[in-house]
Design an enzyme around this catalytic site. Structure first.
Site, PDB file in Angstrom:
ATOM      1  N   CYS A 251       0.796  -1.230   0.000  1.00  0.00           N
ATOM      2  CA  CYS A 251       0.000   0.000   0.000  1.00  0.00           C
ATOM      3  C   CYS A 251       0.824   1.273   0.000  1.00  0.00           C
ATOM      4  CB  CYS A 251      -0.955  -0.002   1.192  1.00  0.00           C
ATOM      5  SG  CYS A 251      -2.360  -1.097   0.965  1.00  0.00           S
ATOM      6  N   ASP A 252       2.065   1.195  -0.452  1.00  0.00           N
ATOM      7  CA  ASP A 252       2.871   2.416  -0.511  1.00  0.00           C
ATOM      8  C   ASP A 252       3.665   2.483  -1.818  1.00  0.00           C
ATOM      9  OD1 ASP A 252       3.675   4.831   0.450  1.00  0.00           O
ATOM     10  OD2 ASP A 252       5.227   4.052   1.789  1.00  0.00           O
ATOM     11  N   PRO A 253       2.958   2.390  -2.968  1.00  0.00           N
ATOM     12  CA  PRO A 253       3.673   2.352  -4.251  1.00  0.00           C
ATOM     13  C   PRO A 253       4.014   3.735  -4.802  1.00  0.00           C
ATOM     14  CG  PRO A 253       1.349   2.077  -4.663  1.00  0.00           C
ATOM     15  CD  PRO A 253       1.497   2.223  -3.170  1.00  0.00           C
TER      16      PRO A 253
END
Length: 467
Positions: A251-253
């Protein structure tokens, strides 16, 4: 009121004493009051700048647009300085905002993008201190709760604050890295750094060194002969697999966490996935509703869009919810999001509506399940990458999503069925649906290729020659 102030002062004094005793120096950033004060001051300065700089200029004039751009730039620089000074959660929020190319003014995204790869770094002495503490026999952990200012998009700050302890647990990050590498091992273009467990602890993570260009750096890809459309397509495949099929989502692209590099030996372009501290585990019921919602969005089935949006907490705001998920206008959602790419006029409409519907957006974000918040953040970051690469809303990305949704729903249906005949029926329907998608993809490829143009020209000539 005085009693509250006295309690707060006592707490600050006690915390200061413990901190000074354990660390022999004092950093003002370790006090929430300093961080809150800095945030309030920055917000006040930005607000004052907008109010005074644009007050006496005719709206819509060239001078207004020029001054507005200058205010945007000054405000963005102040926000960047705030993020760098307050660090922690503020850096995370700044990184997210810097990736919203399709939503925020260019002055903001261009200024905040530096946080993707040039966030404030720890000194060598601080790193050595952590290594001594965590690799030694005695470990002393002091957890100080930070106070965060209450401003718009507080949901983003709250989620970042809640997830920060997970992101700072490096053993958890290592386990996530190994899990996703195994889960997506069939994607030979994906590279995940190897973890060296014998030299890792909760606060020290030693992993394989990997380098490359940021995934939103189109110029880097063109210089190194990397196909931009292939990278965008493969990134979409990765995230469709994580979200719809596995329910375990990185969830941190942001671009600093997703690198690309061309392998000298094979000539293939690799996607390198970094920073595995933050993952969202989706419940089965949520994942199925989300799959069916995307199927409805791709098919422009408005009844099912409404049904599954409501099931995911959108209520009467389901049109806004659909627009937020797809980053498309309501007209495009009704027409079919895979029909036409995003136009310049639609881009302007999306940006304008984001500001106009801010109260409704805030209400919606308070109503949807917490699982949805990280997915919305992930969607925003991926849309930002696609916008930077000029590959937004390509037909291939929707085809990949359709494949994953079909596979996920079919697997779920088979797991709930006790009839051998019913399971066979589900498998046959799945195979036919996937075959239709493959056929459609082949048609699109022929339509866009030179060979396809020759075939179309030949068929047209044969048709005319018969008359």
């Amino acid at each position: 009121m005085a009693r509250r102030v006295l309690k707060l002062a006592s707490l600050v004094a006690a915390t200061s004493g413990i901190y000074l005793y354990g660390n022999k120096f004092l950093d003002p950033n370790d006090f929430g009051v300093v961080r809150v004060g800095r945030a309030i001051a920055t917000t006040a300065v930005i607000t004052y700048d907008y109010l005074t700089s644009l007050r006496s200029v005719p709206y819509g004039s060239e001078e207004y647009d020029f001054l507005k751009s200058q205010v945007h730039l000054r405000s963005a620089e102040r926000l960047r300085e705030l993020c760098c000074a307050n660090r922690g959660t503020f850096i995370k929020v700044g990184q997210h905002l810097g990736a919203l190319d399709y939503l925020l003014p260019e002055e903001y995204t261009r200024t905040l993008k530096v946080l993707h790869s040039q966030a404030p770094q720890s000194t060598r002495q601080e790193i050595e201190q952590v290594i001594r503490e965590d690799l030694g026999k005695e470990v002393l952990l002091l957890v100080v709760k930070q106070i965060f200012p209450d401003f718009e998009f507080m949901w983003l700050v709250e989620e970042a604050k809640k997830n920060l302890p997970l992101e700072l647990d490096f053993l958890n990050e290592g386990r996530n890295a190994e899990k996703v590498a195994h889960m997506l091992k069939n994607f030979d273009f994906l590279k995940v750094p190897r973890i060296y467990w014998e030299l890792s602890t909760r606060r020290v993570l030693l992993m394989e060194f990997m380098e490359g260009g940021q995934v939103n750096d189109r110029a880097y890809m063109e210089r190194n002969g990397i196909n931009v459309n292939e990278i965008s397509r493969n990134l979409g495949r990765l995230y469709s697999e994580m979200i719809f099929v596995n329910g375990f989502v990185h969830c941190d692209p942001h671009p600093g966490n997703v690198l690309v590099k061309k392998c000298p030996a094979s000539g293939k372009a690799h996607i390198i996935l970094l920073d595995h501290g933050l993952y969202q585990v989706l419940s089965e019921s949520f994942r199925m509703d989300y799959c069916r919602l995307w199927q409805a969005l791709i098919k422009a089935d408005m009844k099912r869009v409404q049904k599954y949006s409501r099931r995911l907490g959108a209520g009467d705001l389901y049109p806004l919810f659909a627009c937020m998920l797809t980053a498309r206008s309501w007209e495009s959602v009704n027409r079919g999001i895979d029909r036409l790419p995003v136009s310049a006029s639609e881009d302007v409409e999306i940006r304008s509506n984001a500001a106009a519907y801010l109260p409704q957006i805030t209400r919606l974000l308070n109503n949807v399940p917490r699982q949805m918040l990280l997915l919305l953040k992930t969607n925003d970051l991926l849309r930002g990458i696609e916008s930077a690469l000029h590959t937004r809303a390509s037909a291939s990305s929707f085809l990949n999503m359709s494949r994953c949704c079909i596979r996920a729903v079919s697997t779920y249906q088979r797991s709930k069925s006790h009839s051998l005949y019913r399971r066979a029926q589900i498998s046959l329907t799945e195979a036919l649906s996937l075959w239709q998608i493959n056929l459609h993809e082949l048609f699109l490829w022929l339509k866009g290729s030179q060979l396809g143009n020759w075939v179309i020209a030949l068929l047209s000539w044969m048709h005319h020659s018969t008359y």
